[in-house]
Design an enzyme around this catalytic site. Structure first.
Site, PDB file in Angstrom:
ATOM      1  N   HIS A  53       0.734  -1.321   0.056  1.00 58.32           N
ATOM      2  CA  HIS A  53      -0.040   0.014  -0.053  1.00 58.32           C
ATOM      3  C   HIS A  53       1.054   1.126  -0.058  1.00 58.32           C
ATOM      4  CE1 HIS A  53       0.806   0.959   4.153  1.00 58.32           C
ATOM      5  NE2 HIS A  53       0.706  -0.450   4.598  1.00 58.32           N
ATOM      6  N   ASN A  54       0.455   2.385  -0.761  1.00 60.41           N
ATOM      7  CA  ASN A  54       0.943   3.482  -0.799  1.00 60.41           C
ATOM      8  C   ASN A  54       2.462   3.497  -1.575  1.00 60.41           C
ATOM      9  OD1 ASN A  54      -1.024   3.882   1.773  1.00 60.41           O
ATOM     10  ND2 ASN A  54      -0.997   5.786   0.174  1.00 60.41           N
TER      11      ASN A  54
END
Length: 341
Positions: free
Chosen positions: A254-255
């Site tokens: 994520h991210n």
């Protein structure tokens, strides 16, 4: 909308020190992808500096600040936070608060979606007449498929996905909601884009989930190999830059932010919030730790593990990853001394 009263009921440790409990927010964001009427988390100096310097924040935001960090600020900085934001809450455990308060915002984005009925039946999907759609393809509501896209059999495209022109999606790919794929991309069989990031915070014998709804944004001319997984961002998007080339069986957390032209060879693992500069290359089975950043044109040898930040043009190898020449000298030293009788 979620009120401050609602947030405090979800996490009873929250302390409102500025603003009214009746204030409401609509989502969670950060300074890079600021959204009006959003919740922002500040737990360290870096995030405070970013917040105070951000020209996009407009006073509609509500802050959740780590109490220990807040107490260590000068009184002038404390006053600046309280005057700048619409409301300020303190918490003794910021990661746990993030877990507790993220779920209602997830529900705001996901409970409105129809995940069962094809958008073509609902009349909400927009598919260009030149697109080629195979058998047994699910196209969710409000999906946009542009010119000359090819979707092969068995693909699942969930709601609110956009696929740019000339992109090819191979069989059995799954694309989660709020994913944007650019033009002239090739997404190979078995790829999953937009699944939840692996985010949990442990407390009182429970792994508390952080609810992810940030989506994924993939640039133009990107190629993604078979059975690769790209997790959606926690509250803001995971980003894949133009021209990135990703091999089979790669894990992107994520991210993560991949710059233009980045190359990731097979079985590379990218931990959450890591950032790789333009035209860097990771050899097979290499990895990068969460939140670590490397610059432009970095070369990482196969099976290396990058655990700290590195600047432009570095050549890295080993665990923990070190400059290649240093790592080779270390190997030579160990071999020379291990052979002594």
């Amino acid at each position: 909308m979620v009120s401050i009263t609602d947030l405090c009921s979800l996490d009873k440790s929250l302390e409102l020190i500025s603003g009214e409990s009746s204030e409401v927010v609509s989502t969670i964001s950060n300074t890079k992808f600021f959204q009006k009427n959003s919740l922002l988390f500040i737990g360290a100096k870096k995030f405070l500096t970013d917040y105070l310097a951000c020209g996009d924040v407009d006073g509609s935001e509500v802050l959740v600040v780590n109490k220990k960090f807040y107490d260590g600020l000068e009184s002038e900085q404390q006053d600046e936070l309280k005057s700048k934001a619409r409301a300020v809450l303190l918490t003794g455990n910021l990661p746990l608060t993030m877990s507790k308060v993220s779920e209602p915002f997830y529900k705001l984005k996901y409970e409105i979606l129809n995940l069962q009925v094809d958008g073509r039946k609902m009349g909400s999907a927009s598919i260009h007449p030149s697109a080629k759609i195979g058998e047994n393809v699910f196209v969710g509501e409000d999906v946009i498929i542009e010119e000359d896209v090819t979707i092969m059999p068995g693909v699942t495209i969930l709601p609110n996905v956009k696929i740019g022109k000339n992109t090819v999606v191979f069989p059995n790919v799954t694309i989660y909601p709020y994913t944007e794929i650019g033009e002239s991309c090739r997404i190979h069989a078995g790829v999953a884009i937009g699944s939840d990031g692996f985010g949990y915070n442990y407390a009182d014998g429970v792994h508390h989930k952080v609810w992810h709804f940030g989506g994924v944004k993939i640039g133009h001319h990107v190629e993604i190999g078979s059975n690769t997984s790209i997790d959606q961002g926690t509250f803001t998007p995971t980003l894949i830059g133009d021209g990135a080339k990703i091999d089979n069986l790669v894990q992107i957390g994520h991210n993560v932010e991949l710059g233009p032209g980045v190359v990731l060879c097979g079985q590379v693992g990218m931990a959450g919030s890591s950032k790789v500069g333009p035209f860097s290359v990771f050899g097979g089975k290499a990895a990068i730790a969460d939140g670590v950043e490397v610059g432009t044109g970095v070369q990482v040898a196969g099976a290396a593990a990058v655990t700290s930040n590195w600047g432009d043009g570095e050549k890295l190898a080993g665990y923990p990853a070190r400059p290649l020449a240093e790592w080779l000298r270390g190997l030579a030293f160990i071999r020379k001394n291990s052979l002594k009788k």
